[in-house]
Design a protein around this motif. Sequence first.
Motif, short mmCIF file in Angstrom:
data_model
loop_
_atom_site.label_atom_id
_atom_site.label_comp_id
_atom_site.label_asym_id
_atom_site.label_seq_id
_atom_site.Cartn_x
_atom_site.Cartn_y
_atom_site.Cartn_z
N PRO A 178 39.01 -18.29 -21.61
CA PRO A 178 37.93 -18.47 -21.08
C PRO A 178 36.72 -17.51 -20.50
O PRO A 178 37.23 -18.45 -19.08
N LEU A 179 35.59 -16.86 -20.54
CA LEU A 179 35.10 -16.49 -19.71
C LEU A 179 33.26 -17.27 -19.89
O LEU A 179 32.83 -17.27 -20.65
N ASP A 185 36.02 -21.63 -13.43
CA ASP A 185 35.87 -21.59 -12.34
C ASP A 185 36.02 -20.15 -12.07
O ASP A 185 37.48 -19.44 -11.87
N ARG A 186 35.72 -19.60 -10.58
CA ARG A 186 36.20 -18.11 -9.72
C ARG A 186 37.74 -18.39 -9.62
O ARG A 186 38.65 -16.83 -10.04
N ASP A 187 38.19 -19.04 -9.51
CA ASP A 187 39.98 -19.12 -8.64
C ASP A 187 40.38 -19.23 -10.07
O ASP A 187 41.65 -18.81 -9.57
N GLY A 188 40.02 -20.05 -10.80
CA GLY A 188 40.97 -19.60 -12.35
C GLY A 188 40.60 -17.80 -12.97
O GLY A 188 41.71 -17.50 -13.25
N THR A 220 27.33 -16.87 -16.50
CA THR A 220 26.22 -16.87 -15.98
C THR A 220 27.07 -15.31 -15.93
O THR A 220 27.85 -15.18 -15.75
N PRO A 221 25.32 -14.85 -15.67
CA PRO A 221 25.97 -13.06 -14.54
C PRO A 221 27.16 -13.09 -13.81
O PRO A 221 27.75 -12.14 -13.24
N ARG A 225 30.50 -10.90 -12.91
CA ARG A 225 30.95 -9.67 -12.68
C ARG A 225 31.59 -10.46 -11.32
O ARG A 225 32.72 -9.69 -11.58
N HIS A 226 31.90 -11.52 -11.57
CA HIS A 226 33.15 -11.42 -10.43
C HIS A 226 34.25 -11.39 -10.81
O HIS A 226 35.46 -10.59 -10.19
#
Length: 250
Positions: A178-179, A185-188, A220-221, A225-226
């Motif tokens: 999933p995005l 989260d970012r770590d995932g 979220t954008p 982006r991350h």
Amino acid sequence: MHPAWSSLKARIGNRLARHLRPQPFRLRNNGPMVSFTFDDAPISAATRGAGMLEEYDARGTFYVAGGLADSWSGNWNTVSADDVADLHHRGHEIGCHTFSHTRATDLTSAAMAAELEKNRRYLLALDPSIRIENFAYPYGTGSLLRKGQLGKAFRSSRGILPGVNSGTVDLQYLRATPLVDCLIDRDGIDRAFDEAVASNGWLIFYGHDVEAEPSPYGCTPALLRHALEAAARRKIPAMSVANALQLAGA
Ligand SMILES: [Zn+2]
């Protein structure tokens, strides 16, 4: 159909589809790959999401259900016919998501065939050069009974079972991570990319809307982006499902 029966069939059909009647294929990509996919698809995915991908010289796959087009889903406004044609002209892939967004476990063989034909006609009426090669299961619900049929109609079918596709995969049950801000989260995201590097794998993200305040199914954008930055930093090319399959020799 009674909702409880429908959801029981979905759970069982999806579970069996994960394990049985695979269409095994050995991925032969030379390096890790990532695909960004969007289901349904919300207008914000086609505008903001696609635009961000293009900033990174990437193209995505948009799984469109023609019957949802140009309507309010309860969570987002869905793309119009013009939006779909525009995505195609900008080099994004248009995939199939049935016409009426019905679980594969609720469709007989004849009903699935009618869904695919209706969606094909819808998309080809927008632009006859659209090539409809790949499928995503509505609600991520795979179907043991429909897998073979989908395998004849499409190069791949994508679910929503997280994980990296590597080695020998089931082309009719591709994994997707999933995005979605509620689910990762970012770590995932970074761990998923690290796993793709370690396994020479193909990471597929799925999402829906791309909004500052996304739905429970969107991102979220900043999260998109991350993920795009995480790919760029690792020099992992981001490409449509069709192009990734081609690089993998499928
Ligand atoms: Zn969907």
